[in-house]
Design an enzyme around this catalytic site. Structure first.
Site, mmCIF file in Angstrom:
data_model
loop_
_atom_site.group_PDB
_atom_site.id
_atom_site.type_symbol
_atom_site.label_atom_id
_atom_site.label_comp_id
_atom_site.label_asym_id
_atom_site.label_seq_id
_atom_site.Cartn_x
_atom_site.Cartn_y
_atom_site.Cartn_z
ATOM 1 N N LYS A 1 -3.494 3.300 -2.418
ATOM 2 C CA LYS A 1 -4.630 4.187 -2.564
ATOM 3 C C LYS A 1 -4.224 5.505 -1.934
ATOM 4 O O LYS A 1 -3.680 5.521 -0.843
ATOM 5 C CB LYS A 1 -5.834 3.664 -1.792
ATOM 6 N N MET B 1 -7.672 8.977 9.394
ATOM 7 C CA MET B 1 -8.381 9.380 8.167
ATOM 8 C C MET B 1 -9.297 10.575 8.426
ATOM 9 O O MET B 1 -10.383 10.654 7.844
ATOM 10 C CB MET B 1 -9.216 8.211 7.607
ATOM 11 N N ASP C 1 0.806 -1.220 0.000
ATOM 12 C CA ASP C 1 0.000 0.000 0.000
ATOM 13 C C ASP C 1 0.835 1.264 0.000
ATOM 14 O O ASP C 1 2.016 1.228 0.253
ATOM 15 C CB ASP C 1 -0.788 0.058 1.323
HETATM 16 N N1 SAH Z 1 -3.910 0.245 9.356
HETATM 17 C C1 SAH Z 1 -3.385 1.560 9.556
HETATM 18 C C2 SAH Z 1 -4.423 2.632 9.354
HETATM 19 C C3 SAH Z 1 -4.955 2.706 7.965
HETATM 20 S S1 SAH Z 1 -6.097 4.000 7.736
HETATM 21 C C4 SAH Z 1 -2.766 1.637 10.937
HETATM 22 O O1 SAH Z 1 -2.962 0.754 11.764
HETATM 23 O O2 SAH Z 1 -2.029 2.599 11.172
HETATM 24 C C5 SAH Z 1 -5.060 5.263 7.113
HETATM 25 C C6 SAH Z 1 -4.883 6.355 8.121
HETATM 26 O O3 SAH Z 1 -3.891 6.007 9.062
HETATM 27 C C7 SAH Z 1 -4.408 7.669 7.555
HETATM 28 O O4 SAH Z 1 -5.469 8.403 7.018
HETATM 29 C C8 SAH Z 1 -3.834 8.326 8.768
HETATM 30 O O5 SAH Z 1 -4.843 8.850 9.579
HETATM 31 C C9 SAH Z 1 -3.228 7.154 9.496
HETATM 32 N N2 SAH Z 1 -1.790 6.978 9.219
HETATM 33 C C10 SAH Z 1 -1.190 5.861 8.796
HETATM 34 N N3 SAH Z 1 0.146 6.038 8.730
HETATM 35 C C11 SAH Z 1 0.383 7.296 9.149
HETATM 36 C C12 SAH Z 1 1.559 8.070 9.330
HETATM 37 N N4 SAH Z 1 2.763 7.588 9.072
HETATM 38 N N5 SAH Z 1 1.433 9.332 9.781
HETATM 39 C C13 SAH Z 1 0.218 9.833 10.061
HETATM 40 N N6 SAH Z 1 -0.921 9.155 9.908
HETATM 41 C C14 SAH Z 1 -0.840 7.891 9.458
#
Ligand code: SAH
Length: 505
Positions: free
Chosen positions: A57, A172, A35
């Site tokens: 995405k 998100m 991803d």
């Molecule tokens: N499975 C992922 C979340 C996926 S949803 C997890 O456990 O982290 C995607 C959201 O995760 C983004 O919109 C943001 O809010 C957050 N996100 C993921 N990686 C990030 C990062 N390095 N910095 C800030 N927000 C992050």
């Protein structure tokens, strides 16, 4: 036989934040489907011939629908391949990993989940915000900030949420920030409740914006704050003032180009990373066997004749000994020779072979070696210099002037590698590369040559960037190539170079 699908959490971005088990799966995968929020650097651990499929995405642009991704997992597994589905953070936290697992289950495909470090906890942590603190909260919730359009009712019941936990973490949520703030206020959270937005957490670009429910929307608009970000609401945000640690690291916010040969870049890259910077590897040198191998072989066969063997690089040591092995020449052939090394790293490489050096100069360059050897060698001494084909001749010349019989043999050749020059030029144009490091004159020359295959005007390309050299000779070459050198290491070693990096403004 059907292959197994591993749903692997990659962690938030810092490539060190994958689990040991996740890394193991990655190493054995035949196919990796990854991803946008999974760090592509992790793919360096994969098998060379592993298939890498990007299904990233971004928030409004889908390259693959979830259905297509599910199909892909099934299709590859049915071909008998080991599939890693590499997902940012944890696969089961807003990652749609549940849907992928369901599909595998339906199709009778064996699957395993390897949890990851979720951004919901790690991103605040990298901003100095613990999601719980005994004095401040007893609970936190992780909430989606995304509203599914096809639903008539809001996914989140803010009426309950605002009271249920003292701290809320939204993923998100950037686009919906005004709505989230409005709902929390409406359901009783005070206007002075602290809020933090952390963008690209654990990455070099990490950016944190702190405000209150009252003013955060305005602040975010002013700064044009973009996703991806984690939003933290609650008293714990205040701890950041004391605990922000990552952003204080000496190389935080700097992307640093490493131009050494691929095999050698790792140690420098790791040090940069430890200091909070990001290294970008652009190996401009390729190290190969010498074309004049026959000459080296001749000298190795007469190894017992030499009074001195002088090593001027770790590579020299490496190639010298591997050739001895290939020729089946016993190391005792050099029993009478004294050994000199240009610096501590070369000396260390020799010590790994069980050899203590007799001479190591104060200044780790050819000139220093000449000065030291002057007090040790005598006229008539036979000296072997196993070196790079492009090494400067000064050492051989000066030793000959002292009356020594010098054999200057190529132990290895260096060639220009142009590799990802296009990507580097683009980075330099966009200003996303901040520092360039040079560890030898040949890295300078090859770097310039390599960039020129893409962009003729290298000098203006490098205008905004800082240049750090390992020593004065390298710096001299850089200046002669029209580059402006910002800093030169005081000690001519990788550690010295790293010190110089830390001192940069
Ligand atoms: N499975 C992922 C979340 C996926 S949803 C997890 O456990 O982290 C995607 C959201 O995760 C983004 O919109 C943001 O809010 C957050 N996100 C993921 N990686 C990030 C990062 N390095 N910095 C800030 N927000 C992050």
């Amino acid at each position: 036989m059907t292959g197994t699908v591993y749903l692997v959490g990659a962690g938030p971005w810092d490539p060190g934040l994958i689990t040991v088990k996740g890394l193991k799966a990655l190493k054995k995968a035949d196919v990796i489907i990854y991803d946008r929020l999974a760090n592509p650097q992790l793919l360096n651990h994969a098998k060379e011939n592993a298939e890498r499929i990007y299904v990233g995405k971004s928030s409004d642009h889908h390259t693959h629908t979830q259905e297509e991704i599910n199909d892909l997992l099934v299709e590859k597994a049915k071909q008998g391949l080991t599939v890693v589905r590499l997902k940012g953070g944890d696969p089961f936290v807003f990652g749609r990993g549940g849907e992928e697992a369901e599909r595998c289950m339906e199709e009778g495909i064996p699957f395993e989940v390897i949890p990851g470090i979720t951004s919901a906890i790690a991103v605040p942590a990298y901003a100095g915000i613990p999601v719980t603190h005994r004095d401040m909260n007893a609970s936190f919730s992780v909430v989606t900030g995304y509203e599914r359009k096809e639903k008539n009712e809001p996914s989140v019941s803010f009426a309950s949420l605002a009271r249920a936990t003292e701290t809320q973490v939204f993923l998100m949520g950037v686009k919906n920030l005004p709505y989230i703030v409005e709902q929390l206020r409406k359901h009783g959270r005070a206007g002075d409740t602290p809020v933090a937005l952390v963008r690209w957490g654990t990455k070099m670009e990490q950016e944190t914006l702190v405000g209150t429910l009252e003013d955060i929307v305005e602040k975010a608009e002013e700064r044009n704050f973009r996703p991806p970000a984690v939003i933290v609401v609650g008293e714990v945000v205040r701890l950041r003032e004391k605990l922000a640690w990552f952003e204080q690291k000496p190389l935080f916010g700097k992307r640093i180009l490493v131009t050494r040969a691929r095999e050698q870049s790792q140690s420098l890259s790791e040090k940069i990373h430890e200091l909070g910077g990001e290294s970008l590897e652009f190996p401009v040198i390729k190290i190969t066997r010498p074309k004049r191998q026959a000459f080296l072989d001749q000298s190795l066969r007469r190894l017992h004749e030499y009074d001195w063997i002088v090593f001027t690089s770790v590579n020299g040591v490496k190639f010298f000994f591997s050739r001895l092995r290939e020729l089946k020449i016993d190391i005792r052939q050099m029993a009478k020779a004294k050994i000199a090394a240009i610096g501590p790293k070369t000396a260390e490489a020799l010590w790994e072979k069980g050899l203590l050096v007799d001479v190591i100069p104060e200044e780790y360059q050819a000139e220093g070696l000449i000065e030291s050897l002057r007090h040790h060698v005598k006229a008539g001494d036979k000296i072997l210099l196993p070196r790079a084909n492009i090494a400067r001749k000064i050492l051989a010349v000066k030793l000959a002037e002292m009356g020594c019989e010098v054999t200057d043999a190529d132990a290895y050749d260096t060639e220009t590698e142009t590799g990802n020059a296009g990507e580097i030029v683009q980075g330099l144009r966009e200003g996303t590369i901040h520092v360039i490091t040079f560890t030898s004159s040949s890295t300078v020359r090859n770097f310039v040559r390599s960039l020129q295959t893409v962009e003729a005007d290298v000098t203006s390309l490098l205008k905004g960037v800082q240049i750090v050299c390992i020593g004065p000779i390298t710096a001299q070459t850089a200046k002669e190539s029209g580059l402006k050198v910002n800093s030169i290491a005081k000690e001519y070693t990788i550690e010295g170079l790293v010190e110089a990096l830390k001192q940069l403004p």
